[in-house]
Write a protein that holds these residues in place. Structure first.
Motif, short mmCIF file in Angstrom:
data_model
loop_
_atom_site.label_atom_id
_atom_site.label_comp_id
_atom_site.label_asym_id
_atom_site.label_seq_id
_atom_site.Cartn_x
_atom_site.Cartn_y
_atom_site.Cartn_z
N TRP A 22 40.81 36.14 30.60
CA TRP A 22 42.03 36.29 31.41
C TRP A 22 42.48 37.75 31.46
O TRP A 22 42.67 38.31 32.54
CB TRP A 22 43.14 35.41 30.83
CG TRP A 22 44.44 35.45 31.60
CD1 TRP A 22 45.20 36.55 31.88
CD2 TRP A 22 45.13 34.33 32.18
NE1 TRP A 22 46.33 36.20 32.59
CE2 TRP A 22 46.31 34.84 32.79
CE3 TRP A 22 44.89 32.96 32.22
CZ2 TRP A 22 47.23 34.02 33.43
CZ3 TRP A 22 45.81 32.14 32.87
CH2 TRP A 22 46.96 32.67 33.47
N ASN A 23 42.64 38.36 30.30
CA ASN A 23 43.27 39.68 30.21
C ASN A 23 42.34 40.83 30.58
O ASN A 23 42.83 41.90 30.94
CB ASN A 23 43.82 39.89 28.80
CG ASN A 23 45.04 39.03 28.52
OD1 ASN A 23 46.07 39.15 29.17
ND2 ASN A 23 44.92 38.12 27.56
N THR A 24 41.06 40.61 30.51
CA THR A 24 40.10 41.67 30.81
C THR A 24 39.39 41.42 32.14
O THR A 24 39.61 42.12 33.13
CB THR A 24 39.07 41.84 29.68
OG1 THR A 24 39.76 42.11 28.45
CG2 THR A 24 38.12 42.98 29.97
N ASP A 25 38.54 40.39 32.19
CA ASP A 25 37.71 40.16 33.38
C ASP A 25 38.53 39.72 34.58
O ASP A 25 38.44 40.31 35.67
CB ASP A 25 36.63 39.11 33.07
CG ASP A 25 35.72 39.52 31.94
OD1 ASP A 25 35.70 40.72 31.59
OD2 ASP A 25 35.03 38.65 31.37
N LEU A 26 39.32 38.68 34.41
CA LEU A 26 40.08 38.13 35.53
C LEU A 26 41.17 39.10 35.99
O LEU A 26 41.39 39.28 37.20
CB LEU A 26 40.69 36.78 35.13
CG LEU A 26 41.18 35.89 36.28
CD1 LEU A 26 39.99 35.40 37.10
CD2 LEU A 26 41.95 34.70 35.73
N TRP A 63 41.50 40.35 39.75
CA TRP A 63 42.55 39.72 40.53
C TRP A 63 43.96 40.23 40.24
O TRP A 63 44.91 39.85 40.93
CB TRP A 63 42.52 38.20 40.31
CG TRP A 63 41.40 37.54 41.06
CD1 TRP A 63 40.17 37.19 40.56
CD2 TRP A 63 41.40 37.17 42.44
NE1 TRP A 63 39.40 36.62 41.55
CE2 TRP A 63 40.14 36.59 42.71
CE3 TRP A 63 42.33 37.27 43.47
CZ2 TRP A 63 39.79 36.13 43.98
CZ3 TRP A 63 41.99 36.80 44.73
CH2 TRP A 63 40.73 36.23 44.97
N GLY A 64 44.13 41.05 39.20
CA GLY A 64 45.45 41.57 38.89
C GLY A 64 46.45 40.48 38.51
O GLY A 64 47.61 40.51 38.94
N VAL A 65 46.01 39.52 37.70
CA VAL A 65 46.87 38.39 37.35
C VAL A 65 47.90 38.74 36.29
O VAL A 65 48.82 37.96 36.03
CB VAL A 65 46.03 37.19 36.86
CG1 VAL A 65 45.16 36.65 37.99
CG2 VAL A 65 45.17 37.56 35.65
N GLY A 66 47.77 39.91 35.66
CA GLY A 66 48.72 40.30 34.63
C GLY A 66 48.32 39.75 33.27
O GLY A 66 47.46 38.89 33.15
N MET A 93 44.16 28.42 37.57
CA MET A 93 45.60 28.37 37.36
C MET A 93 46.20 29.77 37.43
O MET A 93 47.32 29.97 37.93
CB MET A 93 45.91 27.72 36.01
CG MET A 93 47.38 27.49 35.73
SD MET A 93 47.66 26.46 34.25
CE MET A 93 47.18 27.62 32.95
N ALA A 94 45.45 30.77 36.96
CA ALA A 94 45.93 32.15 36.99
C ALA A 94 46.05 32.68 38.41
O ALA A 94 47.04 33.29 38.79
CB ALA A 94 44.99 33.05 36.17
#
Length: 237
Positions: free
Chosen positions: A29-33, A37-40, A110-111
């Motif tokens: 989530w925090n690195t790749d995604l 996508w800039g999901v934070g 979901m992100a």
């Protein structure tokens, strides 16, 4: 920072193995995604069954058997109206699929599409649902983080952004925008027929029309948000 509470209500997996997956999910989530996508930033924390999740947190819940036809996992809304991912452990095991792939799939989607209503328009004016793991769905396309297998996902380039450069999915399995890999699928909007499912090489051809089971992503999109029902929970929460 967004708080995501992970809850294990399944009798088919102990708390320990669920907790062991969380560092990989957090890194993805925090690195790749986030890079794609800039999901934070998000913090994932495990909640014992006896504890109450923090108000305002998003949920990931491991359950036994699916409550929707043909669904190994899906994301929906909690009673607070916030995103929840449901992971059906026994259903996934019966399908001989990867549990960590299924869980990370729902986390990624979901992100990027927390409210189940994002879509992206291609150069022909067709809208494609913003579900970022479905086109590259499948254990064979996943990758490992710290020994845990996680899902592949498409980047914004998959949706055919003009002048986009770089890969169309995280691991480079797809070669072009709107390509759906074997075993994957995508959804596109037909003004006459509604949401249509596309599989494999059909992405740039006529889509195969299939019945959408109640509760499936396509059925929920077709139902429109005004007619959604909040997810019913039997978690003792």
């Amino acid at each position: 920072m967004l708080q995501i509470t992970v809850i294990n209500e399944s009798t088919a997996i102990a708390d320990g193995p669920v907790q062991q997956m969380l560092p990989a999910f957090s890194t993805q989530w925090n690195t790749d995604l986030n890079a794609a996508w800039g999901v934070g930033a998000a913090q994932l924390s495990f909640s014992p069954k006896s504890a109450t999740p923090a108000p305002g947190s998003w949920w990931v819940v491991f359950l036994d058997n699916s409550d929707q036809a043909n669904a190994l996992a899906y994301h929906d809304l909690t009673n607070e109206g916030l995103p929840i991912s449901k992971i059906f452990v026994k259903t996934i095991q019966a399908d001989n699929a990867s549990l960590s792939i299924g869980a990370s799939h729902e986390l990624c989607e979901m992100a990027v599409d927390p409210w189940l209503n994002s879509a992206y328009q291609d150069m022909h004016g067709v809208f494609w649902a913003g579900e970022v793991c479905d086109p590259v769905e499948g254990d064979q396309y996943g990758y490992t983080i710290g020994g845990t297998l996680v899902t592949d996902f498409v980047t914004p380039n998959w949706f055919g952004h003009q002048n986009a450069q770089g890969p169309v999915d995280e691991k480079g399995h797809a070669q072009s925008a709107f390509q759906v890999l074997t075993g994957g699928y995508a959804q596109k909007w037909d003004p006459q027929k509604g949401w249509q499912q596309v599989t494999g090489a059909q992405a740039m051809k006529s889509s195969r029309v299939a019945h959408a089971p109640t509760g499936s992503r396509r059925e929920r999109r077709a139902r429109q948000w005004q007619h959604w029902k909040r997810s019913q929970h039997r978690f003792g929460r």
